[in-house]
Design a protein around this motif. Structure first.
Motif, short mmCIF file in Angstrom:
data_model
loop_
_atom_site.label_atom_id
_atom_site.label_comp_id
_atom_site.label_asym_id
_atom_site.label_seq_id
_atom_site.Cartn_x
_atom_site.Cartn_y
_atom_site.Cartn_z
N HIS A 442 0.85 -1.19 0.00
CA HIS A 442 0.00 0.00 0.00
C HIS A 442 0.89 1.23 0.00
O HIS A 442 1.71 1.43 0.91
CB HIS A 442 -0.90 -0.01 1.24
N GLN A 443 0.73 2.06 -1.05
CA GLN A 443 1.53 3.27 -1.22
C GLN A 443 3.03 2.97 -1.14
O GLN A 443 3.81 3.66 -0.49
CB GLN A 443 1.14 4.32 -0.15
N GLY A 444 3.40 1.88 -1.80
CA GLY A 444 4.81 1.53 -1.91
C GLY A 444 5.39 0.82 -0.72
O GLY A 444 6.59 0.50 -0.72
N GLU A 445 4.59 0.54 0.30
CA GLU A 445 5.10 -0.13 1.49
C GLU A 445 4.24 -1.33 1.83
O GLU A 445 3.03 -1.34 1.54
CB GLU A 445 5.14 0.83 2.68
N LEU A 446 4.87 -2.32 2.43
CA LEU A 446 4.13 -3.50 2.85
C LEU A 446 3.32 -3.17 4.09
O LEU A 446 3.84 -2.64 5.07
CB LEU A 446 5.11 -4.65 3.14
N ALA A 447 2.03 -3.50 4.04
CA ALA A 447 1.14 -3.19 5.16
C ALA A 447 0.10 -4.31 5.27
O ALA A 447 -0.08 -5.12 4.37
CB ALA A 447 0.45 -1.84 4.96
N VAL A 448 -0.55 -4.34 6.41
CA VAL A 448 -1.66 -5.27 6.61
C VAL A 448 -2.94 -4.55 6.22
O VAL A 448 -3.29 -3.52 6.82
CB VAL A 448 -1.74 -5.76 8.07
N ARG A 449 -3.62 -5.08 5.21
CA ARG A 449 -4.84 -4.45 4.70
C ARG A 449 -5.99 -5.46 4.67
O ARG A 449 -5.78 -6.68 4.74
CB ARG A 449 -4.61 -3.91 3.29
#
Length: 489
Positions: A442-449
């Motif tokens: 998300h927006q170029g970064e790894l995130a928990v979505r």
């Protein structure tokens, strides 16, 4: 003069040819008014209550609860005009109850289809209690109405020459009544040359079941198929009263079932209708499925914000439905059906959105009419209303037919994806899996979505993969960024 009128199971519409009695609302001996609800039946579409078009006294009912009857089969008989069957002598306890029938004209409302009554409130039921002295029943009155196994409480036993035919007893019966579970079993016996008078029924009080007739038929065919096994085995029989499991006529337990045998579950009612429709879909529609993962985090945030603002609560299904109708406006090919006789694709102007709902009776697809013209709150309210009716089994045939596109939220079953079968004769179905936290860039970064898998099964005759992909991509964009819906519609 007394009239005994027969009320038959009416044509319930939508191609329905049979119904199962689930609950009687009147008893033999009750006084009924025109269009009073008398029986609750379950069709392949819905649970419905049937109004009687006559006013008078119920003299006979045909079929116990659980019996499946074809359209046109007798449901009950009504004594109209004056008491004809089971009338007590003057001065008896039921004089008041019979007075309503005595004064009622022999007329019908004509409103025999389910859901088409006069709208008048049903009358309070009054039972005719048996009296000690019983008026004789004329042969003419008995000849007008066949008598079921359940007759008016105070009717005298039929004597010679009275023309009485009990359920399962033909006019040629010589040794008294033959108790048969339903007219369908009697028809089966007649068509296969089985003499019911020679059978010892395995049901309660010697009642002849369908399985008894089928046993005789199998025994007659045994010389052609080879010797039958020496020991009795357990069986499962499907009769007019539903499924009777696990015992033979000799009462053997289900544990004695022969190797290789199994439980037979009749395909009827909702389950049978689903089987027929899905089979037809697979036979006629060349379907294909495409799918995509989408980040539903913003959609979930939007729902929380909408519900926090006050007013009616908005369901996730309603938001997805709003997205569907917007996508169908951009890709009308998927809101269509194929007319193979005319070799035409018929694109539909209105969106009647079906949604899959799992109930105790099986899978049903209620329909939200004119979904394209509804806002999110209206969609949410209609989903709630139809879902509650589905759980209660009170959906009407009109609320279960006519959909043009189906939304299937199988994520409620805890699964991520599926390849749904198109609800014939529609052209497409959108499937939605569960929304679960997953790693996502998300927006170029790894995130928990919050991620959801969306799948579209479509009829390849109405469009190619480009159109289907465009529809699904638009849906995914709206799920990921709900503001897209406002910008592009």
């Amino acid at each position: 003069m007394a009239q005994v009128l027969e009320f038959k199971l009416p044509d319930l519409g939508e191609g329905l040819t049979e119904a199962e009695i689930t609950r009687w609302l009147v008893q033999v001996g009750d006084v009924v008014e025109v269009d009073q609800l008398v029986v609750e039946v379950e069709t392949a579409k819905a649970m419905v209550e049937v109004p009687c078009p006559y006013a008078g006294v119920i003299t006979a009912r045909f079929g116990e609860e659980g019996t499946e009857l074809p359209v046109g089969a007798p449901l009950l008989t009504v004594a109209v005009g004056t008491p004809a069957v089971g009338a007590p002598a003057p001065g008896g306890a039921a004089d008041d109850a019979l007075s309503g029938a005595a004064d009622a004209p022999a007329e019908t409302s004509g409103n025999v289809l389910v859901g088409y009554g006069t709208g008048a409130a049903p009358a309070r039921r009054r039972r005719i209690r048996p009296a000690r002295d019983v008026a004789p029943v004329s042969p003419a009155a008995r000849a007008e109405a066949p008598v079921a196994r359940e007759e008016a409480p105070s009717a005298p036993a039929a004597g010679p020459g009275q023309g009485t035919e009990l359920a399962g007893q033909g006019p040629d019966a010589e040794d008294g009544p033959v108790p048969v579970i339903s007219p369908l079993v009697r028809k089966l016996a007649r068509e296969n040359g089985v003499d019911l008078r020679e059978l010892a029924g395995s049901g309660p009080d010697g009642l002849i079941l369908r399985a008894d007739v089928e046993d005789v038929m199998r025994a007659a065919a045994a010389p052609l198929a080879g010797p039958a096994p020496a020991t009795a085995t357990a069986r499962t029989t499907a009769t007019g009263l539903g499924a009777t499991f696990g015992t033979t006529r000799e009462g053997a337990p289900a544990a004695s079932r022969a190797p290789g045998s199994g439980t037979r579950v009749p395909l009827r009612g909702v389950r049978g209708a689903v089987a027929d429709k899905l089979s037809r879909s697979r036979r006629e529609i060349p379907d294909a499925t495409t799918w995509v993962d989408a980040d539903a985090t913003e959609l979930m945030h939007a729902r929380v914000a909408m519900n926090a603002a006050g007013g009616p609560k908005v369901s996730l299904l309603a938001l997805l439905a709003r997205i569907c109708t917007a996508a169908l406006a951009r890709h009308p090919e998927l809101n269509s059906r194929v007319d193979m006789e005319a070799r035409e694709i018929v694109q539909l102007d209105e969106v009647h959105l079906g949604f899959a709902a799992q109930t105790e009776r099986g899978l049903v697809v209620p329909v939200v009419r004119d979904a394209h013209a509804r806002d999110t709150e209206s969609l949410s309210a209609e989903f709630a209303r139809l879902s509650e009716s589905a759980r209660a089994g009170t959906l009407t045939p009109g609320e279960l037919t006519g959909s043009t596109f189906t939304l299937n939220n199988y994520g409620v079953f805890g699964v991520d994806g599926s390849t749904p079968i198109i609800n014939h004769p529609e052209a497409a179905m959108l499937g939605v899996g569960r929304i679960v936290p997953k790693p996502w860039v998300h927006q170029g970064e790894l995130a928990v979505r919050q991620v959801v898998q969306l799948s579209l099964t479509f009829d390849h005759r109405v469009c190619d993969g480009g159109t289907a992909g465009g529809f699904l991509r638009f849906v995914a964009d709206c799920v990921e960024q709900p503001a897209v819906l406002l910008r592009k519609v």
